[in-house]
Design a protein around this motif. Structure first.
Motif, short mmCIF file in Angstrom:
data_model
loop_
_atom_site.label_atom_id
_atom_site.label_comp_id
_atom_site.label_asym_id
_atom_site.label_seq_id
_atom_site.Cartn_x
_atom_site.Cartn_y
_atom_site.Cartn_z
N LEU A 52 -7.68 3.26 -7.60
CA LEU A 52 -7.07 4.47 -8.03
C LEU A 52 -5.84 4.43 -8.94
CD1 LEU A 52 -6.53 4.89 -3.87
CD2 LEU A 52 -7.96 6.37 -5.86
N LEU A 53 -4.36 3.56 -9.23
CA LEU A 53 -4.32 3.74 -9.96
C LEU A 53 -4.61 3.86 -11.62
CD1 LEU A 53 -2.51 1.36 -8.18
CD2 LEU A 53 -1.30 2.81 -8.75
N ARG A 54 -5.58 3.21 -11.75
CA ARG A 54 -6.27 3.32 -13.18
C ARG A 54 -6.41 4.83 -13.96
NH1 ARG A 54 -9.76 -1.20 -12.13
NH2 ARG A 54 -11.33 -0.05 -11.69
N ARG A 55 -6.28 5.33 -12.22
CA ARG A 55 -6.47 7.79 -12.73
C ARG A 55 -5.68 8.42 -12.33
NH1 ARG A 55 -10.71 4.61 -11.86
NH2 ARG A 55 -12.38 5.19 -12.39
N PRO A 69 -9.36 -4.39 -5.32
CA PRO A 69 -9.91 -3.80 -6.07
C PRO A 69 -9.96 -1.87 -5.75
CG PRO A 69 -11.40 -4.72 -4.95
CD PRO A 69 -9.75 -5.55 -4.44
N PHE A 70 -10.03 -1.56 -5.00
CA PHE A 70 -10.42 -0.18 -4.91
C PHE A 70 -8.66 0.76 -4.96
CE2 PHE A 70 -8.43 3.20 -1.64
CZ PHE A 70 -9.89 4.42 -2.08
N TRP A 71 -7.60 -0.27 -4.70
CA TRP A 71 -6.68 0.31 -5.44
C TRP A 71 -6.34 0.44 -7.04
CZ3 TRP A 71 -3.26 3.11 -2.50
CH2 TRP A 71 -2.99 3.64 -1.08
N GLU A 92 0.66 -1.03 0.36
CA GLU A 92 -0.11 -0.32 -0.29
C GLU A 92 0.73 0.80 -0.09
OE1 GLU A 92 -0.63 -2.77 1.81
OE2 GLU A 92 -3.21 -3.04 1.12
N GLY A 93 2.05 1.27 0.58
CA GLY A 93 3.23 2.46 0.70
C GLY A 93 3.80 3.00 -0.52
N ASP A 94 3.81 1.51 -1.36
CA ASP A 94 4.11 1.44 -2.85
C ASP A 94 3.07 2.67 -3.58
OD1 ASP A 94 6.67 0.45 -2.12
OD2 ASP A 94 5.33 -2.10 -2.79
N TRP A 95 2.00 2.01 -3.26
CA TRP A 95 0.92 2.77 -4.36
C TRP A 95 0.50 4.03 -4.03
CZ3 TRP A 95 -2.43 -2.50 -3.20
CH2 TRP A 95 -2.05 -3.41 -3.26
N LEU A 96 0.67 4.02 -2.67
CA LEU A 96 0.57 5.79 -2.41
C LEU A 96 1.34 6.50 -2.92
CD1 LEU A 96 -1.96 7.17 -0.71
CD2 LEU A 96 -0.28 6.53 1.80
N GLU A 120 -6.42 -6.32 -17.39
CA GLU A 120 -7.74 -7.05 -16.93
C GLU A 120 -7.93 -5.94 -15.90
OE1 GLU A 120 -6.83 -10.89 -16.08
OE2 GLU A 120 -6.96 -11.97 -18.33
N MET A 121 -6.76 -5.99 -15.08
CA MET A 121 -7.17 -4.79 -14.58
C MET A 121 -7.75 -3.17 -14.71
SD MET A 121 -4.85 -5.77 -11.19
CE MET A 121 -3.30 -6.32 -12.19
N GLY A 122 -7.46 -3.25 -16.22
CA GLY A 122 -7.95 -1.76 -16.69
C GLY A 122 -6.28 -0.93 -16.64
#
Length: 279
Positions: free
Chosen positions: A104-107, A99-101, A70-74, A125-127
């Motif tokens: 966020l990452l798609r945007r 799915p929530f992350w 989560e820290g990497d994604w944030l 597949e995750m967009g």
């Protein structure tokens, strides 16, 4: 939000990583996930640690290597400058469960990069649209000179982690080893021991440098992972002139889909009398 930060001049890594970066980007800050500390250490030994500034560094062109937590994604989402998100393999599998992350990452406006078609498909597949560009984290390619030497009893080597033997194909090798007694298997990393297959040898964990010396005269690097990044096993093996085998398709590497196809490829190694010069 932990991680390892290294700043390098683009010219110093351009030769090794080719066109991974945009031409206009001259300097990069690399942020490594804590899950790829071993790769971070290799780069830090060459380039030194970069002190991340909480404000100014938000605008530095940055490559995020490994996005496992989560820290990497944030950190990637909050970054305001150019960002290249390099997916390593296992991080994609973890993101599939979040799915929530994913949403966020798609945007996020970013250059997403992965290492093969399997990873690219999973991200799509995750967009998330990603381009393919494998990169290698070992030091110098000169450490892996052409050294293939034919032997009537082929030696096949692979790596694994203790507790993840099925993922890396160790259990599969144990199942079929008695059907191909003419092949000797060498397994590095896993601490388990084989009591039923005399042609399967476990080394446990040993330093990479020692393993690299051992494998130089072997015939084949085997990679049994169904989901993987750029495999060092098949890459090192190919550089050494070996006839590597992988579950995932790579250039100059034989691939298999079924147990029967794998057995056939392993039996055919005794006919590979010359090195894999094309690879």
């Amino acid at each position: 939000i932990s991680g390892y930060k290294v700043r390098v001049n683009k010219s110093e890594v351009l030769e090794a990583w080719d066109n991974l970066f945009s031409d206009y980007i001259k300097t990069m800050t690399f942020r490594f996930s804590t899950s790829v500390q071993n790769f971070a250490d290799r780069v830090k030994n060459k380039h030194g640690v970069y002190q991340w500034h909480p404000i100014h560094s938000l605008f530095d062109p940055t490559v995020f290597i490994g996005l496992y937590h989560e820290g990497d994604w944030l950190r990637a989402i909050l970054h305001r400058g150019f960002k290249l998100l390099f997916w390593c393999g296992g991080d994609i599998l973890r993101l599939k469960e979040k799915p929530f992350w994913q949403w966020l990452l798609r945007r996020v406006k970013a250059d997403h990069v992965c290492e093969n078609e399997v990873e690219q498909k999973a991200l799509k597949e995750m967009g998330i649209e990603a381009r393919i560009h494998p990169i290698l984290f070992f030091d110098e390619l000169e450490k892996y000179p052409l050294s293939y030497k034919f032997s009537e009893r082929p030696n096949v080597w692979m790596t694994s982690h203790t507790g993840r033997e099925e993922e890396y194909g160790v259990k599969l090798i144990e199942e079929i080893a008695n059907q191909i007694p003419e092949v000797q298997f060498h397994i590095f990393g896993s601490e388990r021991r084989s009591k039923v297959n005399p042609n399967v040898r476990f080394y446990g964990w040993i330093p990479t440098e020692k393993m690299d010396e051992i494998i130089k005269l072997f015939h084949c690097g085997f990679r049994g992972n169904s989901f993987d990044g750029c495999s060092h096993t098949t890459t090192k093996g190919t550089l050494l002139g070996q006839w590597c085998i992988s579950k995932i398709k790579y250039p100059f590497v034989d691939t298999y889909k079924t147990k029967e196809e794998l057995i056939k490829l392993l039996k055919d190694l005794k006919n590979k009398t010359k090195p894999n010069l094309e690879g």
